[in-house]
Design a protein around this motif. Structure first.
Motif, short mmCIF file in Angstrom:
data_model
loop_
_atom_site.label_atom_id
_atom_site.label_comp_id
_atom_site.label_asym_id
_atom_site.label_seq_id
_atom_site.Cartn_x
_atom_site.Cartn_y
_atom_site.Cartn_z
N TYR A 185 0.82 -1.22 0.00
CA TYR A 185 0.00 0.00 0.00
C TYR A 185 0.86 1.27 0.00
CZ TYR A 185 -4.00 -2.98 1.29
OH TYR A 185 -5.00 -3.95 1.31
N PHE A 210 -6.19 0.13 6.48
CA PHE A 210 -6.16 -0.61 5.22
C PHE A 210 -6.34 -2.11 5.49
CE2 PHE A 210 -3.68 3.15 3.76
CZ PHE A 210 -4.44 3.48 2.65
N MET A 224 -10.00 -2.84 6.42
CA MET A 224 -10.81 -2.91 5.19
C MET A 224 -10.62 -4.24 4.48
SD MET A 224 -10.28 0.85 3.46
CE MET A 224 -9.05 1.77 4.38
N LEU A 253 -16.68 -0.62 1.65
CA LEU A 253 -15.50 0.25 1.61
C LEU A 253 -15.83 1.74 1.54
CD1 LEU A 253 -13.41 -1.93 -0.85
CD2 LEU A 253 -12.98 -1.63 1.60
N HIS A 271 -15.19 3.80 4.65
CA HIS A 271 -13.75 3.88 4.91
C HIS A 271 -13.07 4.85 3.96
CE1 HIS A 271 -13.39 0.70 7.94
NE2 HIS A 271 -14.29 0.02 7.26
N PHE A 272 -13.55 4.90 2.72
CA PHE A 272 -12.95 5.81 1.75
C PHE A 272 -13.12 7.26 2.21
CE2 PHE A 272 -13.18 8.42 -2.15
CZ PHE A 272 -11.94 8.12 -2.70
N ASP A 276 -11.18 7.15 6.31
CA ASP A 276 -9.78 6.72 6.41
C ASP A 276 -8.91 7.18 5.25
OD1 ASP A 276 -10.21 5.24 8.83
OD2 ASP A 276 -11.17 3.67 7.66
N ILE A 277 -9.49 7.28 4.08
CA ILE A 277 -8.68 7.67 2.91
C ILE A 277 -8.68 9.19 2.73
CG2 ILE A 277 -8.31 7.37 0.44
CD1 ILE A 277 -7.85 4.86 2.18
N TYR A 285 -8.00 2.52 -3.95
CA TYR A 285 -7.50 3.07 -2.70
C TYR A 285 -8.00 2.34 -1.45
CZ TYR A 285 -5.16 6.97 -4.97
OH TYR A 285 -4.29 7.74 -5.72
N THR A 286 -8.86 1.36 -1.63
CA THR A 286 -9.40 0.67 -0.45
C THR A 286 -9.41 -0.85 -0.57
OG1 THR A 286 -11.67 0.84 -1.31
CG2 THR A 286 -10.92 2.60 0.16
#
Length: 474
Positions: free
Chosen positions: A176, A195, A198, A280, A283-284, A287-288, A364-365
């Motif tokens: 990652y 990550f 996820m 996801l 989380h995007f 977290d992203i 990205y996830t």
């Protein structure tokens, strides 16, 4: 969206008919007895003293060395490693079978020597060799047609082949590095561990819902990753072709660490991918976009633009971002829709933009798997509960029912565990095993529950017949 199935909490599945024949404790003698190793202190070169001078209680260990020091490893394997549960997990029965006796173990010594094709009729013999050689780690391989130690004595060498092994998955945060911004290489923090959270969510639910697997154990690698062990009987018997098919089904992010589009999926989206996006998407956003802020730098925002399908929209976005230095990734992501709706590009295909954004979310996830680990029946993987020589942390199972709460930096180190034994003050401690006195206890308890549920399933005649007859089709 269905959540991963919680593991049952069976506690009596090894009782019953087997109890008449043998008790589990009888297979191990005093393996876990505290009395066998009354002190944690490494032996010191001191003048011989009389018995009257001996301390009346165990002495403290004092300064503890590195995780890979022989005496530290010796104490860990003597006092804390769950040998009994490891045997039950690999043997699938309370009395020894070929599932254990024909299993390959590989040992990595401090000298970097790598010893393969080790096998042991009983758990006690495995334990004795580990205590003798004190490897910095040991790995678990497949069950072979015969004892791996006897492979060279076979007249027909082709008759020696792997028969069964758990289906394994390996996820490493170094894969990652092109999208995580908080750490790189071997370094991790709680931010980039998201990550892994996820990845476990997506892979675990796919294995359960799409393939019907039940006994799935996730294990922290000790530093920057996680391993999955799928232990169902029908899974262990799968050949390489079926393993490759499952690995291919789950592999979505492809390509090297630098540049290029890494997600190219067909439309309409497969139900697995639609479900994964549902898992996801939150989380995007958090977290992203908010925590990792992946497009804060110009070169990274250029990569984002390269993933969008319209040159006119890209030009407008680039101009806006150049005029607003330091614009956050969450704002840049919102700019895509805002400028698309404003008519910044007359040739924009709204459907193509939506699909491109879905691909970006997946890039990205979505889990980044080392699929080579999953494709071969004869692949070896590090055993649960060994100590990572670099961090000193124990490779503990991850309770997926409490996945969001798992903190890799809070996993106990071997030095911490040995100190906890010395600090134990409980009156009832005399009858307890040493791991019960430490922060390793919840992890061993979880492992024990998992193993007992697996053994119970193996004993069920109906389930056994169904799984023996099942031939998975792809």
């Amino acid at each position: 969206m269905a959540e991963p199935v919680a593991l049952p909490t069976t506690t009596d599945c090894v009782n019953g008919e087997e109890k008449k024949e043998v008790k589990l404790e009888d297979l191990f003698g005093d393996v876990d007895s505290d009395d066998e190793f009354p002190s944690l202190r490494p032996k010191q070169q001191t003048p011989q003293s009389s018995s009257s001078d001996a301390p009346s209680s165990p002495t403290e260990i004092g300064p503890i060395g590195k995780a890979s020091d022989p005496e530290v490893l010796r104490m860990f394997y003597q006092r804390l490693f769950p040998w009994r549960h490891l045997f039950q997990w690999l043997n699938h029965a309370p009395t020894p079978t070929n599932d254990f006796a024909h299993r390959e173990f590989a040992l990595t010594l401090r000298s970097d020597a790598y010893l393969r094709y080790r096998s042991f009729p009983t758990s006690d013999l495995l334990r004795k060799e580990i205590l003798q050689l004190l490897p910095v780690r040991f790995e678990i391989g497949p069950v072979y047609t015969t004892n791996p130690r006897d492979r060279k004595q076979m007249k027909n060498s082709s008759a020696f082949k792997p028969l069964a092994k758990e289906l394994c998955f390996d996820i490493d945060l170094t894969d990652y590095d092109d999208i995580r911004t908080c750490c790189d290489q071997a370094n991790i923090c709680i931010k980039c561990w998201s990550f892994m959270t996820m990845a476990i969510k997506v892979i675990d639910v796919a294995l359960r819902e799409d393939f019907g697997f039940k006994h799935i154990m996730w294990v922290y690698s000790g530093r920057r990753g996680a391993h999955a062990w799928v232990c169902d009987k029908k899974t262990r018997a799968m050949d390489d072709q079926k393993r490759r098919a499952i690995a291919g089904y789950l592999e979505v992010v492809r390509g090297g660490a630098q540049g290029g589009k890494k997600v190219n999926v067909r439309r309409p989206l497969h139900p697995h991918l639609s479900r994964s996006l549902d898992i996801l998407a939150p989380h995007f956003q958090s977290d992203i976009l908010s925590i990792q802020d992946p497009w804060a730098l110009d070169d990274r925002s250029e990569h984002l633009l390269s993933l969008l399908p319209d040159s006119g929209l890209n030009a407008s976005l680039r101009a806006k971002w150049n005029s607003s230095p330091g614009r956050a990734s969450a704002q840049k992501w919102a700019d895509i829709d805002a400028l698309a709706k404003s008519g910044a590009s007359k040739s924009l295909d709204a459907k193509a933009l939506l699909e491109a954004k879905q691909d970006i979310v997946l890039e990205y996830t979505y889990p980044r798997l080392d699929i080579e680990v999953s494709k071969k029946l004869n692949h070896l993987l590090k055993s649960p509960f060994v100590v990572h020589p670099g961090t000193g942390r124990v490779c503990v199972p991850i309770d997926t029912r409490k996945l969001e709460n798992f903190d890799p930096l809070a996993v106990p180190t071997v030095q911490q565990l040995l100190s906890e034994i010395d600090e134990w003050k409980g009156e009832e401690g005399k009858g307890m095993q040493d791991w019960e006195k430490t922060s390793l206890k919840p992890y061993v308890d979880y492992f024990r529950t998992f193993v007992l549920a697996l053994m119970k399933d193996e004993k069920d005649p109906r389930v056994k017949r169904e799984r023996d007859e099942d031939s998975m089709e792809f």
